[in-house]
Design a protein around this motif. Structure first.
Motif: not given
Lengths: 284, 221
Positions: B66-74, B83-94
């Protein structure tokens, strides 16, 4: 608009009941009316074509063996159960239905909420909110639902808790109260919404015997001092006899017999009623 | 700057990063978890379906992917997040996917009589949820949330893979540099434990006390 009024008139003009109702007790304009109401769970019929009129300020007790549908009557009136057939009326308005394009259609939630505001209910198991004190239990709905200010709601709640004899328990949580005290809080909580009809569903059945009296005393006081229509399901035959204007005996989803308490308890006409009453009296 | 100062600074930075991402992602997880859990018990089936899809996706797939998806695919779709947005939102949503199920179960475990009393007192559905059901459900769901948040803390090490140096990677780097693997991994282990013990546990305890009013006799508590 006039069309819809005349249609309501038409429905109201339907003969409400074909049961042998005492004419003195069946007023022309009932406050609550069950009109050909049926309730089924799958193929099991809980209530079968119920017709029952209750006058303004009338006190009606419902008795009968378990499974006879008596609690369901109250639950339908409180909209906790959907009915399968018929219409329930409260204060000249349909509760379970509403007018739409000149037709009676099942009521929306908003319509039911508006009409059921006239009804209050007290439950066998109290159902107090455990995370609130007695006072907060009585204040929450007046604030959230009626929009009262905190001061108004608190004054109203305090007065009602005094009335049920719990003025000194306002800050107590339900877990700190006895069963009888909890039930009195539940009565005060329902009254805080200023209902016109009060429903009591076996309100003393979960209580230790020595606590029954304090709850019945509150109900007596309510009946004597307030303009309230009361409908109660009860196993307290003595109280039903003393307090009610009318007693209805339910059996197998129907009103098998009804009448003034003296008549129903003193001289029951129906065999089922006699059997039930003698069984209850035998049990003490 | 000598090497030990450098290592200490990197470790401190890593610890701070882990703390910030834990706090941020926890806030996201709690807010979204309660929201999605509430939608999950909605009376509208379409809302319920949306909540189920959300839960299935975030709970059913790998957090790292999921983190790869938000960071590399979006970015291929024109959305570039830091990276910080992805880290916080990505882990939070998971974690909110798991949290939503905890919230649903807790709401549904509240005694049916509470719902019936709320109907009898004519509460709106929203007021009933907010004032009657949720306060009781929150109490029931807190232990499970404690587990989720400790899990979340440990999952923050994955943000290294989206370029953020944090506690685990800083420890690894220090160990690689000095060759003292035992020391630095022991420091990392102990640090995670301390954060969990000093941050998550007190938060859950405090909330439990706050939401347990009326449930336990004062004399016993």
């Amino acid at each position: 608009m006039s069309d819809s009024i005349s249609r309501i008139g038409n429905v109201m003009a339907l003969k409400p009941s074909n049961l042998p109702v005492n004419p003195e007790l069946s007023p022309a304009k009932p406050f609550v009316r069950f009109e050909n109401v049926s309730k089924r769970y799958g193929t099991y019929t809980v209530l079968d074509n119920l017709n029952l009129d209750i006058a303004r300020n009338e006190k009606v007790s419902i008795i009968g063996p378990s499974g006879s549908g008596k609690t369901t009557v109250l639950r339908m009136l409180m909209t906790l159960e959907r009915i399968n057939d018929g219409i329930i009326w409260v204060d000249d308005e349909p509760l379970t239905h509403m007018q739409k394009n000149g037709k009676m259609v099942p009521a929306t939630n908003a319509h039911m909420r508006r009409v059921r505001g006239k009804i209050g209910m007290v439950f066998q198991h109290f159902n107090l909110f455990p995370h609130m004190t007695a006072l907060q239990n009585c204040m929450e709905a007046p604030i959230s639902v009626l929009g009262l200010s905190k001061q108004e709601a608190e004054a109203r709640a305090a007065e009602l808790l005094d009335m049920v004899g719990l003025g000194d328990k306002k800050k107590h949580y339900p877990i700190q109260l006895s069963g009888g005290q909890k039930q009195r809080v539940a009565i005060a909580r329902a009254l805080a919404m200023r209902p016109k009809v009060m429903l009591f569903d076996e309100v003393t059945s979960a209580l230790d015997p020595e606590l029954v009296g304090e709850v019945l005393n509150v109900i007596r006081k309510l009946g004597a001092e307030h303009d309230l229509t009361m409908l109660m399901v009860t196993h307290q035959m003595g109280f039903a006899k003393e307090f009610s204007d009318r007693v209805c005996f339910f059996y197998g989803g129907k009103i098998t017999e009804q009448g003034p308490p003296d008549q129903l308890f003193g001289n029951p006409q129906n065999e089922r009623t006699r059997q039930f009453l003698s069984a209850v009296l035998e049990a003490g | 700057m000598n090497s030990s100062t450098f290592i200490a600074t990197a470790l401190a930075d890593g610890l701070l990063t882990t703390l910030v991402i834990t706090l941020g992602a926890s806030a996201v997880a709690i807010i979204l978890g309660i929201t999605i859990g509430y939608i999950r018990v909605s009376s509208f089936w379409a809302f319920r379906c949306l909540a189920i899809i959300y839960i299935e996706f975030f709970r059913g797939t790998s957090l790292l992917v999921q983190l790869y998806l938000w960071f590399f695919v979006l970015p291929f779709f024109g959305v570039t997040l830091s990276p910080w947005t992805v880290g916080i939102l990505g882990i939070g949503m998971n974690v909110s996917g798991y949290g939503a199920e905890v919230v649903r179960a807790a709401i549904q475990s509240v005694d049916r009589g509470q719902y019936e009393a709320s109907v009898a007192l004519n509460f709106s559905r929203f007021a009933m949820m907010r004032r009657i059901l949720l306060p009781q459900a929150i109490r029931a769901m807190l232990p499970a949330w404690g587990n989720l948040l400790v899990d979340l803390l440990k999952a923050t090490s994955l943000v290294f893979f989206i370029t953020i140096p944090e506690l685990t990677s800083a420890s690894k780097q220090a160990a690689d540099t000095t060759g003292n693997y035992l020391l630095f991994f022991a420091v990392a282990l102990f640090s995670y434990y301390l954060i969990a013990r000093l941050l998550v546990t007190p938060f859950v305890r405090l909330s439990e006390r706050r939401f347990s009013r009326g449930f336990v006799r004062e004399a016993v508590a």
